[in-house]
Scaffold this motif. Structure first.
Motif, PDB file in Angstrom:
ATOM      1  N   UNK A 134       0.837  -1.206   0.000  1.00 51.94           N
ATOM      2  CA  UNK A 134       0.000   0.000   0.000  1.00 51.94           C
ATOM      3  C   UNK A 134       0.870   1.253   0.000  1.00 51.94           C
ATOM      4  N   UNK A 135       1.939   1.236   0.799  1.00 49.47           N
ATOM      5  CA  UNK A 135       2.833   2.376   0.879  1.00 49.47           C
ATOM      6  C   UNK A 135       3.574   2.643  -0.419  1.00 49.47           C
ATOM      7  N   UNK A 136       4.002   1.570  -1.102  1.00 51.99           N
ATOM      8  CA  UNK A 136       4.684   1.735  -2.385  1.00 51.99           C
ATOM      9  C   UNK A 136       3.742   2.377  -3.392  1.00 51.99           C
ATOM     10  N   UNK A 137       2.491   1.952  -3.370  1.00 46.44           N
ATOM     11  CA  UNK A 137       1.535   2.451  -4.361  1.00 46.44           C
ATOM     12  C   UNK A 137       1.038   3.861  -4.056  1.00 46.44           C
ATOM     13  N   UNK A 138       0.959   4.223  -2.770  1.00 44.70           N
ATOM     14  CA  UNK A 138       0.455   5.576  -2.475  1.00 44.70           C
ATOM     15  C   UNK A 138       1.576   6.598  -2.317  1.00 44.70           C
ATOM     16  N   UNK A 139       2.823   6.144  -2.460  1.00 46.15           N
ATOM     17  CA  UNK A 139       3.940   7.068  -2.443  1.00 46.15           C
ATOM     18  C   UNK A 139       4.562   7.325  -1.094  1.00 46.15           C
ATOM     19  N   UNK A 140       4.033   6.739  -0.019  1.00 47.77           N
ATOM     20  CA  UNK A 140       4.646   6.944   1.289  1.00 47.77           C
ATOM     21  C   UNK A 140       5.917   6.116   1.449  1.00 47.77           C
ATOM     22  N   UNK A 141       6.112   5.116   0.581  1.00 47.62           N
ATOM     23  CA  UNK A 141       7.347   4.324   0.543  1.00 47.62           C
ATOM     24  C   UNK A 141       7.910   4.361  -0.877  1.00 47.62           C
ATOM     25  N   UNK A 142       9.229   4.409  -0.984  1.00 47.13           N
ATOM     26  CA  UNK A 142       9.867   4.326  -2.296  1.00 47.13           C
ATOM     27  C   UNK A 142       9.968   2.879  -2.762  1.00 47.13           C
ATOM     28  N   UNK A 143      10.181   1.983  -1.830  1.00 47.39           N
ATOM     29  CA  UNK A 143      10.350   0.565  -2.154  1.00 47.39           C
ATOM     30  C   UNK A 143      10.164  -0.229  -0.872  1.00 47.39           C
ATOM     31  N   UNK A 144      10.169  -1.558  -0.983  1.00 51.55           N
ATOM     32  CA  UNK A 144      10.000  -2.351   0.228  1.00 51.55           C
ATOM     33  C   UNK A 144      10.150  -3.833   0.018  1.00 51.55           C
ATOM     34  N   UNK A 145      10.268  -4.535   1.132  1.00 54.49           N
ATOM     35  CA  UNK A 145      10.342  -5.993   1.168  1.00 54.49           C
ATOM     36  C   UNK A 145       9.018  -6.523   1.714  1.00 54.49           C
ATOM     37  N   UNK A 146       8.494  -7.546   1.084  1.00 49.77           N
ATOM     38  CA  UNK A 146       7.230  -8.095   1.557  1.00 49.77           C
ATOM     39  C   UNK A 146       7.133  -9.567   1.157  1.00 49.77           C
ATOM     40  N   UNK A 147       6.293 -10.279   1.863  1.00 47.31           N
ATOM     41  CA  UNK A 147       5.975 -11.659   1.496  1.00 47.31           C
ATOM     42  C   UNK A 147       4.809 -11.626   0.535  1.00 47.31           C
ATOM     43  N   UNK A 148       4.953 -12.293  -0.610  1.00 41.92           N
ATOM     44  CA  UNK A 148       3.939 -12.204  -1.656  1.00 41.92           C
ATOM     45  C   UNK A 148       2.563 -12.531  -1.100  1.00 41.92           C
ATOM     46  N   UNK A 149       1.584 -11.766  -1.562  1.00 44.12           N
ATOM     47  CA  UNK A 149       0.225 -11.893  -1.048  1.00 44.12           C
ATOM     48  C   UNK A 149      -0.725 -12.560  -2.034  1.00 44.12           C
ATOM     49  N   UNK A 150      -0.276 -12.798  -3.250  1.00 43.36           N
ATOM     50  CA  UNK A 150      -1.136 -13.404  -4.261  1.00 43.36           C
ATOM     51  C   UNK A 150      -1.913 -12.392  -5.073  1.00 43.36           C
ATOM     52  N   UNK A 151      -1.815 -11.110  -4.725  1.00 43.75           N
ATOM     53  CA  UNK A 151      -2.543 -10.094  -5.473  1.00 43.75           C
ATOM     54  C   UNK A 151      -1.741  -9.653  -6.697  1.00 43.75           C
ATOM     55  N   UNK A 152      -2.403  -8.988  -7.609  1.00 43.99           N
ATOM     56  CA  UNK A 152      -1.775  -8.543  -8.851  1.00 43.99           C
ATOM     57  C   UNK A 152      -0.665  -7.534  -8.554  1.00 43.99           C
ATOM     58  N   UNK A 153       0.526  -7.798  -9.081  1.00 48.38           N
ATOM     59  CA  UNK A 153       1.644  -6.883  -8.870  1.00 48.38           C
ATOM     60  C   UNK A 153       2.259  -6.438 -10.195  1.00 48.38           C
ATOM     61  N   UNK A 154       1.422  -6.388 -11.236  1.00 54.48           N
ATOM     62  CA  UNK A 154       1.909  -6.033 -12.567  1.00 54.48           C
ATOM     63  C   UNK A 154       2.406  -4.595 -12.646  1.00 54.48           C
ATOM     64  N   UNK A 155       2.030  -3.770 -11.678  1.00 49.66           N
ATOM     65  CA  UNK A 155       2.491  -2.383 -11.665  1.00 49.66           C
ATOM     66  C   UNK A 155       3.838  -2.228 -10.968  1.00 49.66           C
ATOM     67  N   UNK A 156       4.385  -3.338 -10.488  1.00 47.54           N
ATOM     68  CA  UNK A 156       5.621  -3.300  -9.715  1.00 47.54           C
ATOM     69  C   UNK A 156       6.765  -4.005 -10.434  1.00 47.54           C
TER      70      UNK A 156
END
Length: 310
Positions: A134-156
């Motif tokens: 959520x932070x990467x997409x709304x601009x509050x984070x530049x990047x991040x580490x996460x465990x895949x959630x199964x949701x669409x990440x085609x924008x990343x």
């Protein structure tokens, strides 16, 4: 009016809350309120209206918000161009990380950034994986580490950092060993249960629903390391991570009862449109070096200085 006040304005507008903005900016709530008040007095305009739901941007504030975003973008580009001219890299990096997202890799990355790019200010925020995205997409984070959630990440744009499988684990001697798990009997055993926002939280919820059981006692813990320690001490059962390539049926005082998820990946991600950002490119170059595993982490004193709020 300075760049920090503009950043405060944009953050409060995005979050709709002074409390949330103060947490993200690592500033006190009075300091955030003072930034907004000073901007309004300087501009002679009301930027926000306080409502029962929080801070709502006024029409005047909304028109200025677009300009603020552009000014912050130009400020970042100004710093990047100055870095290029002097042959070094400078700027700011807001990085998110789940509590279980390859802590060693994150530590090694911060050490490498401090050593190789000391003029880059890094802000590390611990969030659940869904909040990192959520932070990467709304601009509050530049990047991040996460465990895949199964949701669409085609924008990343993503890099796989590690992978693991998830097992339901129990203390040795607490649950009778058997070729098949007696799910009904597990209702009487305390469950160490993470939040639903976490990887294991969603898996635990699905597991209970699939087998139609309701534990009589639940202990909420959001840290996999703490969960593992509680299981080993005989408190109850829960979900733990195991090596995907060589999981062991028994790890010390923990018995792996059954596999819950065959493979889960830990990813580093940023918006695809920022692939040419010099700071993000620097991070990717470090991570590409054996996923940072070849970088010794020796507790460099510069790391503390690097972990400052932008």
């Amino acid at each position: 009016m300075d760049i920090h006040q503009l950043k405060t304005f944009v953050t409060v507008a995005r979050e709709g809350s002074i409390t949330k903005a103060s947490e993200l900016l690592f500033r006190s709530q009075p300091a955030v309120s003072a930034h907004i008040k000073n901007m309004e007095e300087t501009l002679g305009l009301t930027l926000f209206q306080r409502t029962p739901r929080g801070m709502a941007v006024t029409p005047d504030g909304q028109r200025l918000l677009n300009e603020a975003h552009q000014l912050l973008d130009r400020h970042q580009k100004f710093l990047e161009e100055a870095s290029r001219l002097r042959g070094s890299l400078a700027g700011q990096l807001s990085l998110g990380a789940g509590r279980n997202s390859s802590t060693g890799v994150v530590s090694n990355l911060l050490a490498a950034m401090s050593q190789e790019f000391p003029e880059v200010e890094v802000e590390l925020q611990h969030r659940a994986s869904v909040k990192v995205l959520e932070g990467i997409r709304n601009g509050s984070l530049d990047a991040g580490f996460y465990t895949e959630t199964g949701e669409d990440d085609s924008d990343l744009s993503t890099l796989e950092i590690s992978n693991f499988c998830v097992y339901l684990a129990a203390p040795a001697n607490l649950v009778p060993s058997a070729s098949e798990v007696n799910w009904k009997a597990l209702e009487d055993v305390p469950w160490i249960y993470p939040s639903c926002n976490s990887c294991c939280g969603r898996l635990a919820r699905d597991l209970l629903e699939t087998h139609g059981i309701r534990p009589k006692r639940v202990i909420n813990v959001d840290d996999e390391g703490v969960t593992r320690a509680l299981i080993a001490s005989g408190v109850g059962i829960g979900l733990v991570h195991a090596n995907s390539t060589n999981p062991r049926e028994q790890e010390g005082d923990i018995v792996l009862l059954t596999q819950v998820q065959k493979s889960a990946r830990v990813l580093f991600a940023h918006l695809s449109c920022r692939i040419d950002d010099p700071v993000i490119a620097a991070v990717r170059s470090i991570l590409a070096t054996d996923n940072c595993t070849s970088i010794p982490f020796q507790g460099d004193q510069n790391i503390e200085a690097a972990l400052i709020a932008s």
